[in-house]
Design a protein around this motif. Structure first.
Motif, short mmCIF file in Angstrom:
data_model
loop_
_atom_site.label_atom_id
_atom_site.label_comp_id
_atom_site.label_asym_id
_atom_site.label_seq_id
_atom_site.Cartn_x
_atom_site.Cartn_y
_atom_site.Cartn_z
N VAL A 1 -6.99 4.56 -1.63
CA VAL A 1 -6.96 5.13 -0.49
C VAL A 1 -8.13 4.24 0.36
CG1 VAL A 1 -6.68 6.92 1.22
CG2 VAL A 1 -5.72 6.84 -1.52
N MET A 2 -9.21 4.38 -0.34
CA MET A 2 -10.76 4.47 0.46
C MET A 2 -11.03 2.57 0.84
SD MET A 2 -14.99 4.42 -0.29
CE MET A 2 -14.87 3.46 -2.00
N VAL A 3 -10.18 2.17 0.04
CA VAL A 3 -10.65 0.81 -0.12
C VAL A 3 -9.32 0.06 0.32
CG1 VAL A 3 -10.07 -1.69 -1.29
CG2 VAL A 3 -12.48 0.17 -2.53
N ASN A 4 -8.17 -0.21 0.40
CA ASN A 4 -6.97 -0.61 0.76
C ASN A 4 -6.33 0.66 2.23
OD1 ASN A 4 -6.30 -2.50 -1.24
ND2 ASN A 4 -6.86 -0.09 -2.63
N GLY A 5 -6.66 1.48 1.71
CA GLY A 5 -5.60 2.32 3.09
C GLY A 5 -6.55 2.77 4.43
N CYS A 6 -8.36 2.66 4.74
CA CYS A 6 -8.35 2.59 5.34
C CYS A 6 -8.72 1.73 6.94
CB CYS A 6 -10.34 2.94 5.61
SG CYS A 6 -11.46 3.85 6.56
N LYS A 7 -7.81 1.99 7.01
CA LYS A 7 -6.88 0.67 8.08
C LYS A 7 -5.93 1.85 9.25
CE LYS A 7 -6.31 -2.50 5.26
NZ LYS A 7 -5.99 -4.00 4.54
N LYS A 8 -6.52 1.70 10.97
CA LYS A 8 -5.06 2.49 12.34
C LYS A 8 -3.71 2.67 11.39
CE LYS A 8 -5.25 4.75 15.35
NZ LYS A 8 -5.88 6.00 16.00
N TYR B 1 0.94 -0.96 0.18
CA TYR B 1 0.33 0.04 0.06
C TYR B 1 1.51 0.86 0.03
CZ TYR B 1 -3.15 3.72 1.19
OH TYR B 1 -3.68 4.77 1.61
N GLU B 2 1.40 1.29 1.26
CA GLU B 2 2.23 2.88 1.42
C GLU B 2 3.74 2.59 -0.28
OE1 GLU B 2 3.68 2.98 5.50
OE2 GLU B 2 4.13 1.05 4.78
N THR B 3 4.42 1.61 -0.87
CA THR B 3 4.33 1.87 -2.34
C THR B 3 3.55 2.81 -3.53
OG1 THR B 3 5.88 -0.33 -2.15
CG2 THR B 3 6.08 0.43 -3.72
N THR B 4 2.30 2.03 -3.56
CA THR B 4 1.77 2.27 -4.41
C THR B 4 0.88 4.05 -4.25
OG1 THR B 4 0.97 0.06 -5.08
CG2 THR B 4 0.00 1.92 -6.06
N ILE B 5 1.07 3.75 -3.18
CA ILE B 5 0.48 5.61 -2.68
C ILE B 5 1.29 6.22 -3.28
CG2 ILE B 5 -0.26 7.14 -0.89
CD1 ILE B 5 -2.35 5.38 -1.67
N ALA B 6 3.10 5.93 -2.86
CA ALA B 6 4.12 7.12 -3.37
C ALA B 6 3.90 7.44 -5.12
CB ALA B 6 5.30 6.21 -2.99
N ILE B 7 3.72 5.80 -6.07
CA ILE B 7 3.71 6.23 -6.76
C ILE B 7 2.67 7.41 -7.19
CG2 ILE B 7 3.07 4.89 -8.83
CD1 ILE B 7 5.00 2.42 -7.92
N LEU B 8 1.36 6.83 -6.30
CA LEU B 8 0.52 7.93 -7.72
C LEU B 8 0.37 9.21 -7.07
CD1 LEU B 8 -2.84 5.57 -5.60
CD2 LEU B 8 -1.70 6.00 -8.68
N LEU B 9 0.77 9.75 -5.95
CA LEU B 9 0.69 11.05 -5.64
C LEU B 9 2.37 11.59 -6.60
CD1 LEU B 9 1.54 10.49 -1.34
CD2 LEU B 9 -0.29 11.98 -2.87
N LYS B 10 3.44 10.84 -6.73
CA LYS B 10 4.41 10.92 -7.81
C LYS B 10 3.76 11.73 -9.02
CE LYS B 10 8.82 9.77 -9.28
NZ LYS B 10 9.82 8.53 -9.57
N SER B 11 2.90 10.11 -9.34
CA SER B 11 2.33 10.15 -10.56
C SER B 11 1.38 11.86 -11.05
CB SER B 11 1.16 9.40 -11.37
OG SER B 11 0.01 9.76 -10.64
N LEU B 12 1.07 12.60 -9.46
CA LEU B 12 0.47 13.64 -10.30
C LEU B 12 1.25 15.03 -10.28
CD1 LEU B 12 -1.26 13.40 -6.74
CD2 LEU B 12 -1.98 12.98 -9.10
N TYR C 1 -2.05 3.11 8.27
CA TYR C 1 -2.31 3.80 7.27
C TYR C 1 -3.22 5.25 7.02
CZ TYR C 1 -0.59 -0.68 5.26
OH TYR C 1 0.06 -1.46 5.14
N LEU C 2 -3.51 5.25 8.67
CA LEU C 2 -5.34 6.32 8.50
C LEU C 2 -3.61 8.30 8.06
CD1 LEU C 2 -7.42 7.64 9.22
CD2 LEU C 2 -7.41 7.77 11.34
N GLU C 3 -3.29 7.89 8.97
CA GLU C 3 -2.22 9.64 7.84
C GLU C 3 -1.66 10.03 6.91
OE1 GLU C 3 1.14 12.26 9.76
OE2 GLU C 3 1.42 10.72 11.19
#
Length: 168
Positions: free
Chosen positions: A74-81, A45-56, A83-85
């Motif tokens: 984010v909603m489907v994969n990251g709604c966990k304590k 999850y964290e790696t994919t978020i970094a990729i998505l943010l970088k793509s912006l 990963y919250l921040e």
């Protein structure tokens, strides 16, 4: 995404998106594109978020349906304590390109206080899209969105920050 994740096979990625896109309605298309992201990007999850943010950083486009799947991811994969921040910060960035108002509602239900505090920050943001997320995300009835279990009176408090907003 291709520039942010060079090992991505862009032809396979695009073919997969297009293979299921035409027959779907709007919200189904968002979910479909999220599924393709899950298929082609790392499982972490964290790696994919970094990729998505970088793509912006590689785009000049805003308010583009292409980015609707980012907040859905984010909603489907990251709604966990754990990963919250990271997840709330990601939604705050993604909403600048396509509204995160559907995704934020799951966080409101799962982590009401933490999400409310983040939305308070967004209601004071210099960015109009984040301010919009702070108001729209807390709407008791938002078309096509999941219901939220949140005191509408408390949600209305954030509107005070937006009362004299210079943007419509």
């Amino acid at each position: 995404i291709v520039k942010a994740y060079p090992v991505l096979n862009k032809y396979s990625f695009i073919d997969d998106i297009l293979s299921g896109f035409p027959e779907r309605e709007l919200k189904e298309r968002m979910s479909w594109m999220r599924e393709i992201i899950e298929k082609h990007l790392p499982d972490d999850y964290e790696t994919t978020i970094a990729i998505l943010l970088k793509s912006l950083k590689n785009t000049t486009s805003t308010d583009d349906f292409t980015f609707s799947s980012y907040s859905d991811y984010v909603m489907v994969n990251g709604c966990k304590k754990e990963y919250l921040e990271l997840s709330l910060n990601a939604i705050g960035e993604f909403t600048k390109f396509f509204s995160g108002e559907f995704a934020i509602r799951r966080f409101i239900n799962e982590f009401p206080e933490e999400t409310y505090e983040k939305m308070r920050t967004w209601s004071l943001s210099d960015n109009v899209d984040q301010r919009r997320l702070a108001s729209e995300g807390l709407r008791p009835k938002l078309p096509w969105a999941i219901a939220i279990d949140f005191d509408y009176k408390k949600g209305a408090e954030l509107l005070n920050n937006l009362y004299y907003d210079s943007e419509r």
